[in-house]
Design a protein around this motif. Structure first.
Motif, PDB file in Angstrom:
ATOM      1  N   ALA A   1       0.871  -1.170   0.000  1.00 32.43           N
ATOM      2  CA  ALA A   1       0.000   0.000   0.000  1.00 32.43           C
ATOM      3  C   ALA A   1       0.914   1.228   0.000  1.00 32.43           C
ATOM      4  N   MET A   2       0.621   2.180  -0.672  1.00 35.27           N
ATOM      5  CA  MET A   2      -0.525   2.545  -1.472  1.00 35.27           C
ATOM      6  C   MET A   2      -0.319   2.159  -2.941  1.00 35.27           C
ATOM      7  N   GLY A   3       0.854   2.436  -3.465  1.00 34.05           N
ATOM      8  CA  GLY A   3       1.085   2.330  -4.905  1.00 34.05           C
ATOM      9  C   GLY A   3       0.802   0.980  -5.520  1.00 34.05           C
ATOM     10  N   GLY A   4       0.978  -0.093  -4.770  1.00 30.68           N
ATOM     11  CA  GLY A   4       0.813  -1.417  -5.333  1.00 30.68           C
ATOM     12  C   GLY A   4      -0.586  -1.990  -5.256  1.00 30.68           C
ATOM     13  N   ILE A   5      -1.510  -1.306  -4.593  1.00 33.39           N
ATOM     14  CA  ILE A   5      -2.849  -1.878  -4.391  1.00 33.39           C
ATOM     15  C   ILE A   5      -3.580  -2.088  -5.712  1.00 33.39           C
ATOM     16  N   ILE A   6      -3.703  -1.056  -6.504  1.00 32.62           N
ATOM     17  CA  ILE A   6      -4.440  -1.164  -7.765  1.00 32.62           C
ATOM     18  C   ILE A   6      -3.711  -2.101  -8.723  1.00 32.62           C
ATOM     19  N   VAL A   7      -2.385  -1.995  -8.763  1.00 29.93           N
ATOM     20  CA  VAL A   7      -1.595  -2.844  -9.656  1.00 29.93           C
ATOM     21  C   VAL A   7      -1.767  -4.311  -9.260  1.00 29.93           C
ATOM     22  N   ALA A   8      -1.703  -4.610  -7.959  1.00 22.92           N
ATOM     23  CA  ALA A   8      -1.877  -5.987  -7.491  1.00 22.92           C
ATOM     24  C   ALA A   8      -3.262  -6.508  -7.858  1.00 22.92           C
ATOM     25  N   TYR A   9      -4.265  -5.709  -7.651  1.00 21.17           N
ATOM     26  CA  TYR A   9      -5.632  -6.118  -7.973  1.00 21.17           C
ATOM     27  C   TYR A   9      -5.768  -6.450  -9.456  1.00 21.17           C
ATOM     28  N   GLU A  10      -5.291  -5.541 -10.289  1.00 15.60           N
ATOM     29  CA  GLU A  10      -5.501  -5.717 -11.732  1.00 15.60           C
ATOM     30  C   GLU A  10      -4.647  -6.848 -12.299  1.00 15.60           C
TER      31      GLU A  10
ATOM     32  N   PRO B   1       1.498 -21.350   3.528  1.00 16.78           N
ATOM     33  CA  PRO B   1       2.864 -21.827   3.308  1.00 16.78           C
ATOM     34  C   PRO B   1       2.992 -22.582   1.973  1.00 16.78           C
ATOM     35  N   GLY B   2       4.018 -22.213   1.219  1.00 19.99           N
ATOM     36  CA  GLY B   2       4.280 -22.810  -0.078  1.00 19.99           C
ATOM     37  C   GLY B   2       3.587 -22.122  -1.240  1.00 19.99           C
ATOM     38  N   GLN B   3       2.667 -21.203  -0.958  1.00 23.19           N
ATOM     39  CA  GLN B   3       1.944 -20.515  -2.019  1.00 23.19           C
ATOM     40  C   GLN B   3       2.907 -19.705  -2.882  1.00 23.19           C
ATOM     41  N   ARG B   4       2.669 -19.737  -4.196  1.00 20.24           N
ATOM     42  CA  ARG B   4       3.520 -19.035  -5.161  1.00 20.24           C
ATOM     43  C   ARG B   4       3.003 -17.603  -5.313  1.00 20.24           C
ATOM     44  N   VAL B   5       3.849 -16.647  -4.915  1.00 20.84           N
ATOM     45  CA  VAL B   5       3.440 -15.248  -4.819  1.00 20.84           C
ATOM     46  C   VAL B   5       4.227 -14.381  -5.795  1.00 20.84           C
ATOM     47  N   LEU B   6       3.499 -13.519  -6.498  1.00 19.68           N
ATOM     48  CA  LEU B   6       4.087 -12.482  -7.333  1.00 19.68           C
ATOM     49  C   LEU B   6       3.931 -11.166  -6.583  1.00 19.68           C
ATOM     50  N   VAL B   7       5.031 -10.477  -6.339  1.00 20.94           N
ATOM     51  CA  VAL B   7       5.004  -9.175  -5.666  1.00 20.94           C
ATOM     52  C   VAL B   7       5.009  -8.102  -6.745  1.00 20.94           C
ATOM     53  N   VAL B   8       4.069  -7.157  -6.649  1.00 21.31           N
ATOM     54  CA  VAL B   8       3.978  -6.086  -7.645  1.00 21.31           C
ATOM     55  C   VAL B   8       4.064  -4.717  -6.985  1.00 21.31           C
ATOM     56  N   GLU B   9       4.466  -3.741  -7.789  1.00 20.64           N
ATOM     57  CA  GLU B   9       4.627  -2.365  -7.309  1.00 20.64           C
ATOM     58  C   GLU B   9       4.353  -1.425  -8.470  1.00 20.64           C
ATOM     59  N   ASP B  10       4.018  -0.179  -8.150  1.00 22.81           N
ATOM     60  CA  ASP B  10       3.853   0.790  -9.229  1.00 22.81           C
ATOM     61  C   ASP B  10       5.227   1.254  -9.717  1.00 22.81           C
ATOM     62  N   VAL B  11       6.059   1.800  -8.812  1.00 26.94           N
ATOM     63  CA  VAL B  11       7.379   2.308  -9.184  1.00 26.94           C
ATOM     64  C   VAL B  11       8.438   1.752  -8.240  1.00 26.94           C
TER      65      VAL B  11
ATOM     66  N   ALA C   1       6.298 -18.541  -1.267  1.00 26.74           N
ATOM     67  CA  ALA C   1       7.429 -18.599  -2.189  1.00 26.74           C
ATOM     68  C   ALA C   1       7.308 -17.444  -3.181  1.00 26.74           C
ATOM     69  N   VAL C   2       8.186 -16.462  -3.070  1.00 22.15           N
ATOM     70  CA  VAL C   2       8.175 -15.325  -3.994  1.00 22.15           C
ATOM     71  C   VAL C   2       8.785 -15.797  -5.308  1.00 22.15           C
ATOM     72  N   ILE C   3       7.969 -15.804  -6.356  1.00 27.39           N
ATOM     73  CA  ILE C   3       8.450 -16.299  -7.646  1.00 27.39           C
ATOM     74  C   ILE C   3       8.880 -15.170  -8.572  1.00 27.39           C
ATOM     75  N   GLY C   4       8.572 -13.934  -8.201  1.00 27.13           N
ATOM     76  CA  GLY C   4       8.980 -12.811  -9.037  1.00 27.13           C
ATOM     77  C   GLY C   4       8.473 -11.492  -8.507  1.00 27.13           C
ATOM     78  N   VAL C   5       8.997 -10.432  -9.116  1.00 21.88           N
ATOM     79  CA  VAL C   5       8.582  -9.060  -8.832  1.00 21.88           C
ATOM     80  C   VAL C   5       8.208  -8.426 -10.160  1.00 21.88           C
ATOM     81  N   ALA C   6       7.095  -7.709 -10.168  1.00 19.55           N
ATOM     82  CA  ALA C   6       6.641  -7.012 -11.368  1.00 19.55           C
ATOM     83  C   ALA C   6       6.304  -5.572 -11.004  1.00 19.55           C
ATOM     84  N   ALA C   7       6.716  -4.641 -11.847  1.00 22.01           N
ATOM     85  CA  ALA C   7       6.462  -3.221 -11.594  1.00 22.01           C
ATOM     86  C   ALA C   7       6.050  -2.525 -12.882  1.00 22.01           C
ATOM     87  N   LEU C   8       5.234  -1.508 -12.732  1.00 17.73           N
ATOM     88  CA  LEU C   8       4.930  -0.688 -13.896  1.00 17.73           C
ATOM     89  C   LEU C   8       6.192   0.011 -14.371  1.00 17.73           C
ATOM     90  N   VAL C   9       6.936   0.608 -13.417  1.00 13.86           N
ATOM     91  CA  VAL C   9       8.134   1.365 -13.758  1.00 13.86           C
ATOM     92  C   VAL C   9       9.283   0.979 -12.836  1.00 13.86           C
TER      93      VAL C   9
END
Length: 191
Positions: A69-78, A107-117, A137-145
């Motif tokens: 929160a805050m920047g990643g909320i909308i990105v995570a949802y979408e 535990p063991g869930q495959r998670v993608l972490v996202v952020e706006d910037v 288990a963090v499998i990756g990070v994704a960001a708009l920018v």
């Protein structure tokens, strides 16, 4: 894959690329700022950018998408919507990033972490820590920018729609502060 030109067009069209003297959420200063909220107010652009991020992780068996929160909320949802999985967010409680509101990681869930910037990656690192403490288990990070120019390393695959290298300064060494001509503005959500 979305072209850099298309991504830049979206950010320019929405007025998300700003020039001035900015205090970033990392505490550093910059003469340029990317206000992703300007993009995220347009569902059509948000959907297009989120689809781009989701497409890059579609074959990675993502089970949950989490953003700060805050920047990643909308990105995570979408992005979660595009992947057909659950979307959540972490938020600060007494200065510490936590899962609240009944959100949990199995535990063991495959998670993608996202952020706006991404600038220094501080908020993303905090979310990664929360996920790992929950056993995910963090499998990756994704960001708009990624405004670090690809310099930030999270130890997992990292994808960004737009990678830019915008110079930042420690407050004590900021040429804009020394020049004293442009007032410092705090546009981020952490302050």
């Amino acid at each position: 894959m979305m072209s850099k030109e298309r991504a830049e067009q979206i950010f320019a069209t929405t007025g998300a690329l700003l020039e001035g003297h900015f205090l970033l959420s990392s505490g550093r200063h910059s003469n340029r700022y990317i206000q992703c909220a300007s993009v995220l107010q347009y569902p059509c652009y948000t959907e297009e950018l989120a689809e781009e991020l989701a497409s890059r992780f579609r074959n990675d068996n993502v089970e949950v998408v989490i953003g700060p929160a805050m920047g990643g909320i909308i990105v995570a949802y979408e992005v979660a919507r595009k992947l057909g999985v659950k979307g959540m967010f972490c938020e600060r409680e007494n200065g510490e990033m936590k899962l609240r509101r009944g959100f949990t990681v199995v535990p063991g869930q495959r998670v993608l972490v996202v952020e706006d910037v991404i600038t220094t990656g501080g908020s993303v690192r905090e979310v990664i820590q929360v996920v790992r403490e929950e056993g995910g288990a963090v499998i990756g990070v994704a960001a708009l920018v990624d405004r670090s120019g690809g310099k930030v390393d999270f130890g997992v695959r990292t994808e960004s729609v737009l990678v830019v290298d915008i110079e930042t300064f420690e407050p004590d060494n900021c040429p804009l502060c020394k020049a004293g001509k442009i007032p410092l503005v705090k546009p981020g959500s952490r302050y």
